[in-house]
Each structure stands twice: as structure tokens, then as C-alpha cells.
Design a protein around this motif. Structure first.
Motif, PDB file in Angstrom:
ATOM      1  N   MET A 256       0.817  -1.171   0.193  1.00 23.86           N
ATOM      2  CA  MET A 256      -0.002  -0.022  -0.060  1.00 23.86           C
ATOM      3  C   MET A 256       0.818   1.222   0.095  1.00 23.86           C
ATOM      4  SD  MET A 256      -2.588  -1.344  -0.493  1.00 23.86           S
ATOM      5  CE  MET A 256      -3.575  -0.036  -1.094  1.00 23.86           C
ATOM      6  N   ARG A 257       2.092   1.370   0.552  1.00 26.00           N
ATOM      7  CA  ARG A 257       2.958   2.379   0.609  1.00 26.00           C
ATOM      8  C   ARG A 257       3.435   2.754  -1.183  1.00 26.00           C
ATOM      9  NH1 ARG A 257       0.994   2.430   4.733  1.00 26.00           N
ATOM     10  NH2 ARG A 257      -0.586   2.981   3.631  1.00 26.00           N
ATOM     11  N   LEU A 258       3.555   1.551  -1.671  1.00 24.09           N
ATOM     12  CA  LEU A 258       3.979   1.461  -2.893  1.00 24.09           C
ATOM     13  C   LEU A 258       2.864   2.023  -3.806  1.00 24.09           C
ATOM     14  CD1 LEU A 258       6.767   0.392  -4.411  1.00 24.09           C
ATOM     15  CD2 LEU A 258       5.348  -1.499  -5.133  1.00 24.09           C
ATOM     16  N   VAL A 259       1.694   1.668  -3.589  1.00 21.11           N
ATOM     17  CA  VAL A 259       0.413   2.319  -4.170  1.00 21.11           C
ATOM     18  C   VAL A 259       0.306   3.712  -3.776  1.00 21.11           C
ATOM     19  CG1 VAL A 259      -2.066   2.460  -4.188  1.00 21.11           C
ATOM     20  CG2 VAL A 259      -0.886   0.048  -4.171  1.00 21.11           C
ATOM     21  N   ASP A 260       0.397   4.253  -2.607  1.00 20.96           N
ATOM     22  CA  ASP A 260       0.423   5.609  -2.269  1.00 20.96           C
ATOM     23  C   ASP A 260       1.703   6.364  -3.086  1.00 20.96           C
ATOM     24  OD1 ASP A 260      -1.451   5.335  -0.716  1.00 20.96           O
ATOM     25  OD2 ASP A 260      -0.126   5.367   1.327  1.00 20.96           O
TER      26      ASP A 260
ATOM     27  N   LEU B 122       0.683   6.731  -6.756  1.00 19.60           N
ATOM     28  CA  LEU B 122      -0.607   7.559  -7.033  1.00 19.60           C
ATOM     29  C   LEU B 122      -0.346   9.131  -6.673  1.00 19.60           C
ATOM     30  CD1 LEU B 122      -3.493   5.618  -5.502  1.00 19.60           C
ATOM     31  CD2 LEU B 122      -2.992   6.013  -7.774  1.00 19.60           C
ATOM     32  N   SER B 123       0.829   9.434  -5.983  1.00 16.29           N
ATOM     33  CA  SER B 123       1.424  10.663  -5.712  1.00 16.29           C
ATOM     34  C   SER B 123       2.195  11.244  -6.903  1.00 16.29           C
ATOM     35  CB  SER B 123       2.143  10.720  -4.443  1.00 16.29           C
ATOM     36  OG  SER B 123       3.331  10.131  -4.749  1.00 16.29           O
ATOM     37  N   LEU B 124       2.513  10.446  -7.756  1.00 15.92           N
ATOM     38  CA  LEU B 124       3.325  10.884  -9.121  1.00 15.92           C
ATOM     39  C   LEU B 124       2.237  11.313 -10.040  1.00 15.92           C
ATOM     40  CD1 LEU B 124       6.234   8.551  -8.960  1.00 15.92           C
ATOM     41  CD2 LEU B 124       6.461  10.697  -8.443  1.00 15.92           C
ATOM     42  N   PRO B 125       2.220  12.361 -10.726  1.00 13.43           N
ATOM     43  CA  PRO B 125       1.400  12.609 -11.859  1.00 13.43           C
ATOM     44  C   PRO B 125       1.636  11.464 -12.896  1.00 13.43           C
ATOM     45  CG  PRO B 125       2.839  14.378 -11.534  1.00 13.43           C
ATOM     46  CD  PRO B 125       3.481  13.513 -10.848  1.00 13.43           C
ATOM     47  N   SER B 126       0.377  11.046 -13.561  1.00  9.79           N
ATOM     48  CA  SER B 126       0.598   9.719 -14.480  1.00  9.79           C
ATOM     49  C   SER B 126       1.436  10.194 -15.803  1.00  9.79           C
ATOM     50  CB  SER B 126      -0.700   9.149 -14.716  1.00  9.79           C
ATOM     51  OG  SER B 126      -1.689  10.200 -14.856  1.00  9.79           O
TER      52      SER B 126
ATOM     53  N   MET C 268       2.019   0.255 -16.177  1.00  8.02           N
ATOM     54  CA  MET C 268       2.418   0.608 -14.788  1.00  8.02           C
ATOM     55  C   MET C 268       2.122   1.795 -14.059  1.00  8.02           C
ATOM     56  SD  MET C 268       6.123  -0.483 -15.912  1.00  8.02           S
ATOM     57  CE  MET C 268       7.077  -0.251 -14.217  1.00  8.02           C
ATOM     58  N   VAL C 269       1.238   2.661 -15.058  1.00  5.46           N
ATOM     59  CA  VAL C 269       0.865   3.680 -14.422  1.00  5.46           C
ATOM     60  C   VAL C 269      -0.437   3.771 -13.732  1.00  5.46           C
ATOM     61  CG1 VAL C 269      -0.250   6.069 -14.914  1.00  5.46           C
ATOM     62  CG2 VAL C 269       2.133   5.601 -15.721  1.00  5.46           C
ATOM     63  N   GLN C 270      -1.162   2.742 -14.094  1.00  9.81           N
ATOM     64  CA  GLN C 270      -2.511   2.838 -13.739  1.00  9.81           C
ATOM     65  C   GLN C 270      -3.105   1.485 -12.835  1.00  9.81           C
ATOM     66  OE1 GLN C 270      -4.877   2.507 -17.153  1.00  9.81           O
ATOM     67  NE2 GLN C 270      -4.931   4.683 -17.199  1.00  9.81           N
ATOM     68  N   TRP C 271      -1.934   0.202 -12.605  1.00 11.12           N
ATOM     69  CA  TRP C 271      -2.291  -0.588 -11.814  1.00 11.12           C
ATOM     70  C   TRP C 271      -2.721  -0.294 -10.185  1.00 11.12           C
ATOM     71  CZ3 TRP C 271       0.275  -1.754  -7.111  1.00 11.12           C
ATOM     72  CH2 TRP C 271       1.446  -1.190  -6.998  1.00 11.12           C
ATOM     73  N   ALA C 272      -2.121   0.825  -9.606  1.00  7.96           N
ATOM     74  CA  ALA C 272      -2.264   1.199  -8.530  1.00  7.96           C
ATOM     75  C   ALA C 272      -3.826   1.692  -8.058  1.00  7.96           C
ATOM     76  CB  ALA C 272      -1.441   2.424  -8.267  1.00  7.96           C
ATOM     77  N   TYR C 273      -4.423   2.209  -9.239  1.00  9.04           N
ATOM     78  CA  TYR C 273      -5.794   2.588  -8.861  1.00  9.04           C
ATOM     79  C   TYR C 273      -6.485   1.293  -8.484  1.00  9.04           C
ATOM     80  CZ  TYR C 273      -4.711   7.003 -10.909  1.00  9.04           C
ATOM     81  OH  TYR C 273      -4.238   8.126 -11.429  1.00  9.04           O
ATOM     82  N   TYR C 274      -6.477   0.106  -9.266  1.00 12.10           N
ATOM     83  CA  TYR C 274      -7.208  -0.988  -9.015  1.00 12.10           C
ATOM     84  C   TYR C 274      -6.629  -1.510  -7.874  1.00 12.10           C
ATOM     85  CZ  TYR C 274      -8.376  -0.681 -13.879  1.00 12.10           C
ATOM     86  OH  TYR C 274      -8.595   0.103 -15.225  1.00 12.10           O
TER      87      TYR C 274
END
Lengths: 533, 309
Positions: free
Chosen positions: B143-147, B150-154, B178-184
């Protein structure tokens, strides 16, 4: 405490003094000149990087010994006259009474100091050493300098027109300090450096005591706007007075605008294709079935066929929107050292197909073209159009365009063992000296960096007859004879298709009515050439 | 075979579906209630159809360099090309028929959107499930990886990735995944955390089912509704991101233009009057994204239990 109060007092005095000056500047604000440049400078150091935008801006502040007029013909500048004393010695008489920006007088010592600094600037991406090396400079008296060379060197005055003279006091100033304006002695030029913000703008103020007379502008701001449509929009909106490199798609429209002036002239820049002359198997050329084949570009008939398959008038008409001239050699007709016999190769698709078949490739082959993006006018469109033309010839063509910085590194030394990486590339070359020896030496002479030959020969073209002719020309001091020898060298290399020129660009400036720009063949936008109407 | 099928059909009373509709039917019924969403769906299907049929209906193959002629460049809409067909939407700076360019460009855009959407959803959902089910350190790290992601502009992340990977459809898809997996991952983890505490999960666990079976057969189906909504939104986002990258010159090659490349090519001509080079591909891109978003919006309403009447 004491120093503090004196400083405070000084500041107060300055403020009182500055108040009326500011009012005058305010009244004269119509005299401010705002110019939109198409490229960014890499430094304010006149000797850091031999590249057009830097040289152009440095010309305002640091003048060279020898100047170039708008057609790149040499003219006296800091040197009032020069002559060859014998085959290997030149003597330059310096202009007397010239002062640097802070009032220091200009003498031969400054010339000697400059010659020590110019070829030795650390980390220079493209050094001026080629113009200085092999020359021995001696001071005869305060206003006479002699240049001694090992072999006859007719181009010494031309070489010394490429970079500016700095004061001897600044000979140890670093590039960073030049950027910060720490060379306070300044140059001898018509303008003084007031502000430099990397990648954004340069502000110059006029040198009130310029030996050539005072400039009409109270302040000149150069803004670096690399996006062409943005530059045009800024001119139309009145944010800028002058823009350079007007995009070809807008020239017709701006010419029709009653509120604007457009000035243009033929450029010393040729756009051309360079090809792999040195590998038996070229990395981006394959047989139709994808197999490895012998490099077909080694065959003269294939090179001729490719040149013949390019519809030059079509490119000029449809892509450059007539803001270009079809090219048959490396500099437009009329420049020193060009041939009168060479004409642009005529478009003949059937003739090209026949030549290709005779060369043993009736079914063509596969080839990938490479080129830079946003380096030359319409570069990606030109390469795509040429890919279309090659496809019609039967060569299965692919195109890859890369950002300039990346492209040029790989095109020059991206392959195994630091050799050029690509098989067939689109590039351009502006002859900085305004005559053809510069182009022939850099692009077509056999690659030999130690001798300064073939420095930009990205195809590693090598032809002994041509080399011999060029060396002969470079040692001929007599102008008429040198002109003829260079023309002959040009003919040898063009008939052998050492590279394929497509067109010469036109340099175009647009300005608001009331401001007139002197169009120059070397693409330089000089405030000293911009006048009120 | 027929033995089992027949009694099933016989025992189902014909009136039953009307009283007790299946979840799918209810879903379809409530979806079509919104006319705008229906319009969006129709438009989207039309675009997909046009894209699939592009080689059959386009007057020119814009990827075949031998069929594109620079002498046809910058022709206004309705002009006739050198080969004799009418260019209804005009041509671009190198003589490519814009209608053909747009049809082929749609194929690339839709393919990029669909592939990156499905891949990112699969990878992201799997990672989110693992985080929720395992908890503890695994969850924290993921989850920190996801954070961070998500904090970097896609656009920035995608730009750097594509610059490093090079040009091409496959590379664009990799960058978008690689940009979008975090949303899911984030969404699925949220739903899965709730589901994990429910009794049916405990039941499955006490039956001795493997972890994998519990996660993928029991928890996952109950987390799918929000994923479906995000797939639509992110697909639209992926398409516009691809166009942005191509517009910036790092996306797809010049000779195989996507909508973004077509728009970028026309940008230079905007001030000089050849408006059609940018405007028509831009309009096609707009319609594609709007249609997907209309469908996505309605899906969100329909699938959200809180909004149920």
C-alpha cells in the motif's frame, strides 16, 4: 557598522540617481526591442560551445577580429585590415581607440589571451579548437598581431571570424561566471550583458560608448521560445517585436498581414541524407525477407537511384511551402567554392527503378531511416515524405525519429566502437564560414579527427581523389584558384553521391511594422541588424 | 444431456423471470433507463465497429507509405486525391487521407485502451487482494508503494517510462499498465478488507479451502463491481494518455499515426488555416472518450448498492 552606513548612503544616492534614469527609460519604452528566438543558448561564455544560438548572442557583446556581413562576406571589425605577408604568415592591424564596456582599452594582449582561452574551455560540447589550433599568435606591437601556420592557410581570417575577443582580465573566468555576468570588463560590442536566465531569456543594454556608434534600442530582450506556433502567437499578440525561424506553414499568412514585415534570404544550411559508406553489412538494412544482405549503399548505382527517387520540387512545394530551394550541392549557387555545373538531381522514378535493377536489386530491400525531431524546419515531415518516395521505388522503408540530443549522439557515435549507429539519416549543415571548404571538410573528407578532417562525416565517406583535391584547395592562397579547386572537389563528391542533398532552407524573420530586420544567410538574429523603419 | 436440460426448462414457470428477475436482467433494465448512457453505448459500439472494419471501409491504408503521396498534402475536406478517391475530411501535412488516418488511429487507441485496462485491472486486482488477505507487512509495503505511485502525476511517469522503453504500441501499453495498476490495487483492497470479515469467507476457510480458492473464487467476485467501473474510467484515461504521449512525440511512430500523432501533426497548421488536420482527429478522440465515460458513469450508478432505489 561603518561599512553598513556607507553602503546605505550609497544605495540612497543610487536610488536618487536612478529615479530620473528610470523616467527616461519609461518615456523611451517604445525603444525597447523584444525578440523571440527559436533555440536555447547553452551559455553566455563566448567560447564554451560552437553552436549558432550561442555565437549569435555572443556577437552582441564580444566582437571577433573579423566580421561577417549579412551574406557572410568578411569585413573589418576589431581588426581594421589584414594581409598575408608570406604563404604561412598573416598580419592583423587592430582598430585603435576601442574600449571594453568598463572603459579598459582594447589591445593585442586581449587577442593573445583570447587565443589561449578559446580552444581550452573545459567540458566544451563543441570546441573552437579547430579554428585556433595549428596557429601561432605573436604580438608585434599593441595594435599588430601576427599569425604563423605550418602549412599555407588561406582561411585564417575566416577562422578568426567565428569567435569573439574577450578582455585579458577575463581569461581565467569560468563558463559559470560568464553566465552570472562576472566578467564585468565586458566585451567591445554594441551591447552589454544585463541578465541571463538559462532557457528563458537574455537581456542586453546598449554600450553608450560603442566605437561604431550608439544603438537605437534602450534595451533588447531575447526570449527563447522553442515552440514555433507559440512564437508566432506571441508576435501576433504584440508581446514580441521580432521572431526568427517563422514556421513555413505561417509565412504566407504573415506576409499578408498589413501589421507585419517578413524578411527572408537563402540560408547557408543544406538539408541532406547521409548514408552508411563503411560497413559491409549495415544494421538497418535487410533483404525483403528479413535476411542479412551486403550493404547496398556501397554501390554507386543504388545511391544514384535513391537520389533520383527523391522529388525535390515536391518537398519544396508541398512540405516547405516554397520556403526552400532544391539542392544539388552543399551550399546554394553563388557561395564561394560552389560548382556552376551541379544542378539538383531531377526526379525520375522509372530511371531510378532501372538503376536499382542494374545494381542487382530489382525487388529492392528493407531500410530504416532515422532523423531528429524539431531540429530543422519540418524535419519529421521531410523524412516521412522521402520514405514514401523510397517505398514507391520498391524499398520497404520504415522511419524512426528521435529527440535531437539523443539522435545526434547516436548518429555520431552510437554504434559498436563509437562509430555512427544508423544506416540512413536526415541531417542538416550550416556552413559557418560562408564558403564550401567548411562543409566539405566536415562532412565528406575521410574521417581523421587528429587532422580535423571529416569531424561530422557520419557516413564515413572516403574517396582518395576527393581528399586530394580538397587538401590542394585548402592550401591554395589565391582566391580564384581556391574557388575553382573547391568547386571541383564538390563535383567529385556529388557525382559519387557521397551524400544526398535535398534542399536549402530559407531563413525567415517576421517583425511588427515599424521594425525592419536584415535577413542573414547564417541564421543569426542580430539586434545590430534590426532598425526602426 | 437432454435429460438434465429438459426438466430444468419444464420446471421453470414462464412467469417467474418477471417476478424474480435475474441480477443480470435487473442490471440491463436499470442501465437502459438512462437514455444518455444508452446513447453512449450505441456510439461506443459504432466506434468499435468502425475501428474493426477500418481496412474494409478506409479509402487508403495510411500505414502503407507507398500509397500515401506528399503531393496530396494539406488538401481541404472534400478534395480529390491523386489516386482518384475523395478525401472527405481532407489530408494532413504529408498527404495522408485524414478519414483513413482516423479510422486506423481509432484501432490503435481502442486497442491501447482495452489492453492496458484489462492488464492493469488484472494485475492491480491481484495485488490488492493479496494485500487485503495477507495483511501485516505485505499489506504495508504494497500500500505504501501504491501511495507512492498515486502521488506521482501519471503523464510524467508514463513520459519517463516511454522515453526509456522506446516507441511502439507494446511499449505504450506497458507504460500505461505501470501507471494505472495502483488505482485497481487500492480499490480492490478496500472492498476485499470488508469482504474478508464476512461469514461466507469464514465458512470457506473452515471448510478447509485453499487460500487461493478462497481469495479468487469467493472474495474476488464480490469485489468486482467497483473494478468494472474503474476499468471504464481508466480505459478512457488510457486512451487520452496515449494521445498525450503521442502528441508530445514519444508515443507512436510518425508513420503509424494514432489519434494523438494526427493531432500533433496538425497543431503546427492551426494558425495557418488548415484547421481540419487537428480538429477531426481531436473530435474522434473526444467522441470515443465521451462515449466510454457515459457508459462508465451509468455503470457506476447501477452497480453502486447505495444508490439503489
Amino acid at each position: 557598522m561603518k561599512t553598513f552606513s556607507t553602503n546605505g548612503l550609497k544605495a540612497l544616492k543610487l536610488a536618487i540617481l536612478a529615479a530620473p534614469v528610470m523616467t527616461i527609460a519609461g518615456l523611451a519604452s517604445a525603444q525597447e526591442l523584444k525578440i523571440g528566438l527559436s533555440a536555447e543558448l547553452s551559455a553566455m561564455d563566448p567560447h564554451y560551445h560552437n553552436v549558432s544560438p550561442n555565437n549569435m548572442l555572443a556577437r552582441h557583446i564580444y566582437e571577433p577580429l573579423v566580421g561577417q556581413d549579412e551574406k557572410q562576406t568578411l569585413k573589418p571589425l576589431l581588426a581594421e585590415s589584414w594581409k598575408a605577408i608570406d604563404d604561412t604568415t598573416w598580419e592583423f592591424k587592430l582598430r585603435q581607440g576601442v574600449k571594453f564596456h568598463d572603459g579598459t582599452p582594447f589591445t593585442a594582449d586581449d587577442v593573445i589571451a583570447t587565443m589561449q582561452r578559446a580552444p581550452n574551455v573545459p567540458k566544451s560540447p563543441s570546441s573552437f579548437s579547430a579554428y585556433v589550433r595549428g596557429k601561432e599568435f605573436t604580438k608585434v606591437d599593441d595594435f599588430t598581431v601576427r599569425v604563423k601556420t605550418a602549412a599555407p592557410a588561406p582561411l585564417v581570417p575566416t577562422d578568426l571570424s567565428t569567435f569573439g575577443i574577450i578582455p585579458a582580465k577575463c581569461k581565467d573566468t569560468t563558463t559559470e561566471d560568464f553566465n552570472l555576468g562576472k566578467c564585468t570588463t565586458g566585451g567591445t560590442g554594441a551591447y552589454k550583458q544585463a541578465e541571463y536566465v538559462a532557457g528563458d531569456r537574455v537581456v542586453l543594454t546598449p554600450n553608450e560608448n560603442y566605437w561604431g556608434g550608439k544603438e537605437p534600442w534602450s534595451k533588447v530582450t531575447f526570449r527563447m521560445i522553442t515552440s514555433a506556433p507559440t512564437r508566432v502567437a506571441a508576435l501576433l499578440a504584440g508581446d514580441l517585436d521580432v521572431i526568427e525561424n517563422v514556421p513555413t506553414s505561417d509565412v504566407a499568412r504573415l506576409k499578408g498581414d498589413a501589421k507585419l514585415n517578413v524578411a527572408s534570404t537563402v540560408s547557408n544550411r543544406v538539408i541532406y541524407f547521409h548514408m552508411d559508406h563503411f560497413r559491409e553489412v549495415s544494421p538497418f538494412i535487410k533483404g525483403k525477407d528479413g535476411s542479412e544482405i551486403k550493404n547496398p549503399l556501397l554501390n554507386l548505382k543504388v545511391r544514384q537511384a535513391l537520389s533520383m527517387a527523391i522529388n525535390r520540387p515536391g518537398i519544396v512545394d508541398r512540405i516547405m511551402e516554397k520556403e526552400a530551394i532544391p539542392a544539388g550541392q552543399l551550399l546554394p549557387d553563388g557561395f564561394f567554392g560552389t560548382s556552376k555545373k551541379l544542378k539538383p538531381v531531377a526526379f525520375d522514378l522509372n530511371g531510378a527503378k532501372k538503376l536499382l535493377a542494374e545494381a542487382g536489386y530489382p525487388n529492392g530491400f528493407k531500410m530504416k531511416l532515422h532523423g531528429p525531431t524539431n531540429r530543422y524546419l519540418n524535419d519529421t515531415k521531410i523524412i516521412e515524405a522521402v520514405a514514401q518516395m523510397f517505398s514507391r521505388l520498391g524499398i520497404e522503408t520504415e522511419v524512426e525519429t528521435l529527440p535531437s540530443a539523443n539522435f545526434f549522439t547516436r548518429a555520431s557515435q552510437g554504434g559498436q566502437g563509437n562509430v555512427p549507429e544508423f544506416s540512413f539519416i536526415l541531417v542538416g549543415w550550416g556552413a559557418g564560414t560562408g564558403e564550401s571548404s567548411d562543409s566539405l571538410k566536415a562532412l565528406l573528407a575521410t574521417f581523421d579527427p587528429a587532422k580535423g578532417m571529416g569531424a561530422t562525416n557520419r557516413g564515413r565517406y572516403s574517396n582518395k581523389t576527393f581528399d586530394a583535391k580538397l587538401v590542394e584547395a585548402l592550401r591554395t592562397v589565391d582566391d580564384a584558384k581556391r574557388d575553382a579547386a573547391l568547386a571541383e572537389a564538390m563535383e567529385i563528391s556529388m557525382n559519387d553521391v557521397g551524400l544526398i542533398p535535398t534542399h536549402y532552407q530559407l531563413n525567415t524573420w517576421a517583425s511588427r511594422k515599424g521594425v525592419k530586420v536584415q535577413a542573414r544567410t547564417d541564421e543569426y538574429t542580430l539586434a545590430t541588424g534590426i532598425r526602426k523603419e | 444431456m437432454s435429460d438434465t436440460a429438459l426438466p430444468a426448462a419444464a420446471t421453470t414457470p414462464p412467469a417467474a423471470p418477471a417476478k424474480e428477475e435475474t441480477p443480470f436482467r435487473r442490471f440491463v433494465r436499470s442501465f437502459v433507463e438512462d437514455r444518455l448512457a444508452l446513447f453512449g453505448l450505441a456510439l461506443f459500439l459504432l466506434i468499435v465497429l468502425l475501428a474493426i472494419a477500418a481496412p474494409l471501409i478506409a479509402p487508403q491504408n495510411p500505414y502503407d507509405l507507398a500509397s500515401v503521396d506528399v503531393m496530396d498534402s494539406r488538401q481541404p475536406p472534400g478534395a480529390v486525391s491523386g489516386e482518384g478517391f475523395t478525401m472527405w475530411l481532407g489530408s494532413d501535412g504529408v498527404g495522408r487521407d485524414l478519414l483513413s488516418g482516423i479510422l486506423y488511429g481509432l484501432r490503435i487507441s481502442l486497442m491501447v485502451g482495452a489492453f492496458s485496462g484489462i492488464l492493469a485491472a488484472t494485475i492491480g486486482a491481484a495485488i490488492g487482494l493479496i494485500a487485503a488477505y495477507n495483511g501485516g507487512r505485505t499489506e504495508t509495503i504494497i500500500m505504501r508503494l501504491v501511495d507512492l505511485q498515486l502521488s506521482l502525476p501519471s503523464v510524467l511517469v508514463a513520459l519517463i517510462l516511454v522515453a526509456a522503453l522506446g516507441k511502439g504500441v507494446d511499449k505504450i501499453i506497458i507504460a500505461l499498465v505501470m501507471v494505472q495498476w495502483a488505482y485497481y490495487a487500492r480499490t480492490v483492497r478496500g472492498s476485499a478488507l470488508v469482504e474478508r470479515r464476512k461469514e461466507y469467507v469464514e465458512a470457506a476457510q473452515s471448510l478447509g479451502l485453499s487460500h487461493a480458492r478462497t481469495v479468487f473464487r469467493h472474495i474476488l467476485p464480490n469485489c468486482l463491481a467497483p473494478v468494472i467501473v474503474i476499468v471504464t474510467v481508466q480505459t478512457a484515461h488510457a486512451i487520452s494518455l496515449e494521445a498525450t504521449l503521442s502528441f508530445l512525440g514519444v508515443g507512436l511512430p510518425q508513420t503509424e499515426p494514432s489519434l494523438g500523432v494526427l493531432i500533433a501533426n496538425g497543431f503546427q497548421y492551426m494558425l495557418s488555416g488548415s484547421y481540419w488536420i487537428s480538429v477531426f482527429p481531436g473530435f474522434a478522440l473526444l467522441m470515443t472518450i465521451v462515449s466510454i465515460n457515459l457508459v462508465g458513469d451509468r455503470l457506476r450508478d447501477v452497480l453502486n448498492p447505495r444508490l439503489e432505489k
